[in-house]
Design an enzyme around this catalytic site. Structure first.
Site, PDB file in Angstrom:
ATOM      1  N   ASN A  49       0.866  -1.179   0.000  1.00  0.00           N
ATOM      2  CA  ASN A  49       0.000   0.000   0.000  1.00  0.00           C
ATOM      3  C   ASN A  49       0.908   1.236   0.000  1.00  0.00           C
ATOM      4  O   ASN A  49       1.037   1.928   1.026  1.00  0.00           O
ATOM      5  CB  ASN A  49      -0.899   0.004   1.236  1.00  0.00           C
ATOM      6  CG  ASN A  49      -1.801  -1.222   1.288  1.00  0.00           C
ATOM      7  OD1 ASN A  49      -2.832  -1.274   0.648  1.00  0.00           O
ATOM      8  ND2 ASN A  49      -1.375  -2.221   2.059  1.00  0.00           N
ATOM      9  N   HIS A  79     -11.008 -16.834   9.983  1.00  0.00           N
ATOM     10  CA  HIS A  79     -11.282 -18.203  10.419  1.00  0.00           C
ATOM     11  C   HIS A  79     -12.298 -18.242  11.555  1.00  0.00           C
ATOM     12  O   HIS A  79     -13.114 -19.161  11.650  1.00  0.00           O
ATOM     13  CB  HIS A  79      -9.974 -18.878  10.880  1.00  0.00           C
ATOM     14  CG  HIS A  79      -9.208 -19.504   9.768  1.00  0.00           C
ATOM     15  ND1 HIS A  79      -9.340 -20.826   9.417  1.00  0.00           N
ATOM     16  CD2 HIS A  79      -8.301 -18.980   8.915  1.00  0.00           C
ATOM     17  CE1 HIS A  79      -8.548 -21.090   8.394  1.00  0.00           C
ATOM     18  NE2 HIS A  79      -7.900 -19.991   8.073  1.00  0.00           N
ATOM     19  N   ALA A 119      19.139   0.327  17.462  1.00  0.00           N
ATOM     20  CA  ALA A 119      19.200  -0.988  16.812  1.00  0.00           C
ATOM     21  C   ALA A 119      18.315  -1.993  17.541  1.00  0.00           C
ATOM     22  O   ALA A 119      18.282  -2.027  18.769  1.00  0.00           O
ATOM     23  CB  ALA A 119      20.636  -1.486  16.785  1.00  0.00           C
ATOM     24  N   THR A 124       6.160   0.728  18.123  1.00  0.00           N
ATOM     25  CA  THR A 124       4.722   0.439  18.087  1.00  0.00           C
ATOM     26  C   THR A 124       3.872   1.697  18.260  1.00  0.00           C
ATOM     27  O   THR A 124       2.667   1.651  18.026  1.00  0.00           O
ATOM     28  CB  THR A 124       4.358  -0.539  19.217  1.00  0.00           C
ATOM     29  OG1 THR A 124       4.672   0.052  20.486  1.00  0.00           O
ATOM     30  CG2 THR A 124       5.123  -1.845  19.073  1.00  0.00           C
ATOM     31  N   ARG A 139      10.813   2.856  23.543  1.00  0.00           N
ATOM     32  CA  ARG A 139      10.397   3.942  24.434  1.00  0.00           C
ATOM     33  C   ARG A 139      11.421   5.066  24.357  1.00  0.00           C
ATOM     34  O   ARG A 139      12.568   4.850  23.951  1.00  0.00           O
ATOM     35  CB  ARG A 139      10.257   3.449  25.865  1.00  0.00           C
ATOM     36  CG  ARG A 139      11.531   2.927  26.484  1.00  0.00           C
ATOM     37  CD  ARG A 139      11.310   2.403  27.884  1.00  0.00           C
ATOM     38  NE  ARG A 139      12.548   1.911  28.489  1.00  0.00           N
ATOM     39  CZ  ARG A 139      13.427   2.672  29.119  1.00  0.00           C
ATOM     40  NH1 ARG A 139      13.204   3.980  29.230  1.00  0.00           N
ATOM     41  NH2 ARG A 139      14.523   2.160  29.643  1.00  0.00           N
TER      42      ARG A 139
END
Length: 240
Positions: A49, A79, A119, A124, A139
């Site tokens: 995308n 499922h 690294a 998130t 963080r």
């Protein structure tokens, strides 16, 4: 010439940073100026995308980095529920960002300007401007200003360690190539900028700013020899 042709034939769009960036742009990914993908063959950037991915100017991406704008978790939900529910989210990486080796940038994340991603980090959540992030999940470790001050405080110590360990291991006197990241410390401001330092200045994309700093600051040491003496390295003892 033959080596480069073979490289292009074998690795195709991932034969170099330039070819990979060109490939991603053609697919529809928005990528700014001065970007570098250091090891394209080990890097995976999701272009399924492409309109969902924006990379700003002077973004540097190390080996093994993954940038995702979607996943295939819909298969598990299908499922269970019989429904297909997508999970495509934008990723925006703003200007002047370094993404360290093997970091993963998950869908839906915005990384601000002037950010360092350590690294192995898994990003998130959004990362604010002028900061350093690391860990799993990533963080905020410190501000960019705090990192700068910390490195400046340790700069002489770190440079001496590089010089001494190189000398002890090889028996050779470290030169400007070995100490390239520390050349600001002992380059004579009245002389021409050393070649290795000039390369680094150009590579940052901020040549004028770094040159201005060079021209208007006083080095910690008079020259390379003065620095080496502080390391107790004597050219007379070089073992070739």
């Amino acid at each position: 010439m033959i080596k480069e042709l073979l490289k292009k034939l074998i690795f195709r769009e991932k034969s170099s940073s330039k070819t990979y960036i060109q490939f991603l742009r053609k697919k529809g990914v928005k990528i700014g100026d001065g970007c570098t993908i250091f090891y394209p063959r080990g890097t995976n950037i999701d272009y399924q995308n492409p309109q969902m991915l924006t990379i700003g100017n002077y973004v540097r991406i190390a080996d093994g980095v993954r940038i995702l704008t979607h996943d295939y978790s819909l298969s598990v939900l299908a499922h269970v529920k019989g429904d297909i529910v997508g999970s495509v989210k934008p990723v925006t990486i703003q200007d002047n960002v370094f993404i360290g080796m093997n970091a993963i940038i998950l869908a839906g994340v915005t990384i601000g300007k002037n950010v360092i991603i350590g690294a192995g980090s898994i990003v998130t959540r959004d990362c604010e401007d002028d900061a350093v992030y690391a860990g799993n999940p990533a963080r905020k470790i410190c501000t960019l200003e705090e990192l700068y001050n910390k490195r400046k405080d340790k700069e002489i110590e770190d440079a001496r360690r590089v010089a001494i360990q190189y000398y002890n291991r090889t028996g050779l006197i470290p030169d400007e190539t070995i100490l390239r990241e520390y050349l600001m410390m002992f380059s004579n401001r009245k002389e021409e900028i050393p070649v290795e330092l000039k390369k680094l200045m150009l590579d940052t994309g901020e040549y004028e700013k770094t040159k201005d700093f060079f021209d208007n600051t006083t080095p910690q040491f008079k020259d390379l020899d003065d620095f080496l003496r502080s390391c107790k390295i004597d050219k007379k003892t070089e073992n070739r």
